[in-house]
Design a protein around this motif. Structure first.
Motif, PDB file in Angstrom:
ATOM      1  N   PRO A 105     -12.776   2.525  12.254  1.00  0.00           N
ATOM      2  CA  PRO A 105     -11.462   2.550  11.203  1.00  0.00           C
ATOM      3  C   PRO A 105     -10.539   1.509  11.278  1.00  0.00           C
ATOM      4  CG  PRO A 105     -11.117   4.145  12.991  1.00  0.00           C
ATOM      5  CD  PRO A 105     -12.567   3.357  13.216  1.00  0.00           C
ATOM      6  N   PHE A 106      -9.942   1.435  10.213  1.00  0.00           N
ATOM      7  CA  PHE A 106      -8.751   0.200  10.249  1.00  0.00           C
ATOM      8  C   PHE A 106      -7.772   0.921   9.318  1.00  0.00           C
ATOM      9  CE2 PHE A 106     -11.747  -0.688   6.802  1.00  0.00           C
ATOM     10  CZ  PHE A 106     -11.116  -0.616   5.838  1.00  0.00           C
ATOM     11  N   SER A 107      -6.455   0.304   9.362  1.00  0.00           N
ATOM     12  CA  SER A 107      -5.300   0.484   8.874  1.00  0.00           C
ATOM     13  C   SER A 107      -5.303   0.356   7.220  1.00  0.00           C
ATOM     14  CB  SER A 107      -3.985  -0.130   9.470  1.00  0.00           C
ATOM     15  OG  SER A 107      -2.790   0.083   8.781  1.00  0.00           O
ATOM     16  N   MET A 108      -5.055   1.178   6.528  1.00  0.00           N
ATOM     17  CA  MET A 108      -4.864   0.929   5.142  1.00  0.00           C
ATOM     18  C   MET A 108      -3.744  -0.153   4.820  1.00  0.00           C
ATOM     19  SD  MET A 108      -7.236   2.257   3.705  1.00  0.00           S
ATOM     20  CE  MET A 108      -7.038   2.197   1.797  1.00  0.00           C
ATOM     21  N   ASP A 109      -2.746  -0.116   5.661  1.00  0.00           N
ATOM     22  CA  ASP A 109      -1.675  -1.250   5.501  1.00  0.00           C
ATOM     23  C   ASP A 109      -2.298  -2.542   5.377  1.00  0.00           C
ATOM     24  OD1 ASP A 109       0.161   0.669   4.939  1.00  0.00           O
ATOM     25  OD2 ASP A 109       0.600   0.627   7.116  1.00  0.00           O
ATOM     26  N   ILE A 110      -3.445  -2.903   6.562  1.00  0.00           N
ATOM     27  CA  ILE A 110      -4.033  -4.113   6.772  1.00  0.00           C
ATOM     28  C   ILE A 110      -4.778  -4.449   5.336  1.00  0.00           C
ATOM     29  CG2 ILE A 110      -5.656  -5.423   7.898  1.00  0.00           C
ATOM     30  CD1 ILE A 110      -4.421  -3.727  10.375  1.00  0.00           C
ATOM     31  N   LEU A 111      -5.452  -3.581   5.077  1.00  0.00           N
ATOM     32  CA  LEU A 111      -6.037  -3.732   3.812  1.00  0.00           C
ATOM     33  C   LEU A 111      -5.528  -3.997   2.793  1.00  0.00           C
ATOM     34  CD1 LEU A 111      -9.217  -3.640   2.520  1.00  0.00           C
ATOM     35  CD2 LEU A 111      -8.852  -1.043   1.952  1.00  0.00           C
ATOM     36  N   GLU A 112      -4.262  -3.250   2.554  1.00  0.00           N
ATOM     37  CA  GLU A 112      -3.365  -3.624   1.577  1.00  0.00           C
ATOM     38  C   GLU A 112      -2.819  -5.013   1.483  1.00  0.00           C
ATOM     39  OE1 GLU A 112       1.262  -2.345  -0.042  1.00  0.00           O
ATOM     40  OE2 GLU A 112       0.102  -1.062   1.227  1.00  0.00           O
ATOM     41  N   ASN A 113      -2.307  -5.686   2.877  1.00  0.00           N
ATOM     42  CA  ASN A 113      -1.698  -6.974   2.968  1.00  0.00           C
ATOM     43  C   ASN A 113      -3.014  -7.869   2.501  1.00  0.00           C
ATOM     44  OD1 ASN A 113       0.571  -6.049   3.862  1.00  0.00           O
ATOM     45  ND2 ASN A 113       0.093  -6.234   5.884  1.00  0.00           N
ATOM     46  N   VAL A 114      -4.233  -7.504   2.831  1.00  0.00           N
ATOM     47  CA  VAL A 114      -5.339  -8.620   2.712  1.00  0.00           C
ATOM     48  C   VAL A 114      -5.579  -8.559   1.181  1.00  0.00           C
ATOM     49  CG1 VAL A 114      -7.839  -8.959   2.909  1.00  0.00           C
ATOM     50  CG2 VAL A 114      -6.341  -8.743   4.827  1.00  0.00           C
ATOM     51  N   LEU A 115      -5.613  -7.320   0.524  1.00  0.00           N
ATOM     52  CA  LEU A 115      -5.936  -7.320  -0.958  1.00  0.00           C
ATOM     53  C   LEU A 115      -4.776  -7.901  -1.845  1.00  0.00           C
ATOM     54  CD1 LEU A 115      -7.859  -4.291  -1.406  1.00  0.00           C
ATOM     55  CD2 LEU A 115      -8.923  -6.612  -1.225  1.00  0.00           C
TER      56      LEU A 115
END
Length: 162
Positions: A105-115
């Motif tokens: 699992p990973f943080s959705m905040d990290i995914l948000e930043n990347v996207l």
């Protein structure tokens, strides 16, 4: 003028995760399409700007899909997997064209930043394409003006345009 939404294709066989990604990304303003396997995703690649790709899918790993994606040029792709054995595997994913690799699992905040960064890249590419098209149209119009005998108008046209 309203900006066209950034289109994200989520290729994820875990429906709970796919729904979670979808809800989060819609909230952020992305347009979402989903596929649960490689065959389904192959038919949807052409409409996507960004790819979120689960590496291990029921009908094999997503290498073929990533290869097809990369034929389109440089487009953002984020590979996610719950089974990345070591750093060598991560390097293989990067060499296959992944822009980012996340271990679940990973943080959705990290995914948000990347996207968010990916979205800015997509918008910049769209704007560059529009500018290139406009430049080509200007050159065609100037050639037409010259062909019609109005070559003396070109400096005036250029001054008005630029």
């Amino acid at each position: 003028m309203r900006q066209e939404a950034i289109r994200v294709l989520i290729v994820e066989d875990d429906l709970v995760l796919a729904r979670m990604y979808t809800g989060w990304l819609i909230h952020l303003g992305f347009a979402i399409d989903r596929a649960t396997d490689i065959a389904q995703a192959l038919g949807k690649l052409k409409d996507a700007d960004i790819l979120i790709l689960d590496w291990f899918l029921p009908n094999g790993n997503a290498g073929l899909l990533l290869q097809e994606w990369n034929k389109r040029g440089s487009h953002p792709v984020c590979v996610v997997s719950g089974n990345i054995p070591d750093q060598a595997a991560v390097e293989i994913l990067y060499s296959a064209g992944a822009w980012h690799v996340f271990q679940k699992p990973f943080s959705m905040d990290i995914l948000e930043n990347v996207l968010t960064v990916y979205g800015k890249h997509v918008q910049a590419v769209r704007e560059a394409k529009k500018a290139h098209l406009l430049e080509r149209l200007v050159w065609v119009l100037m050639a037409l003006v010259v062909a019609l005998g109005g070559g003396k108008l070109i400096p005036l046209i250029l001054k008005l345009l630029f």
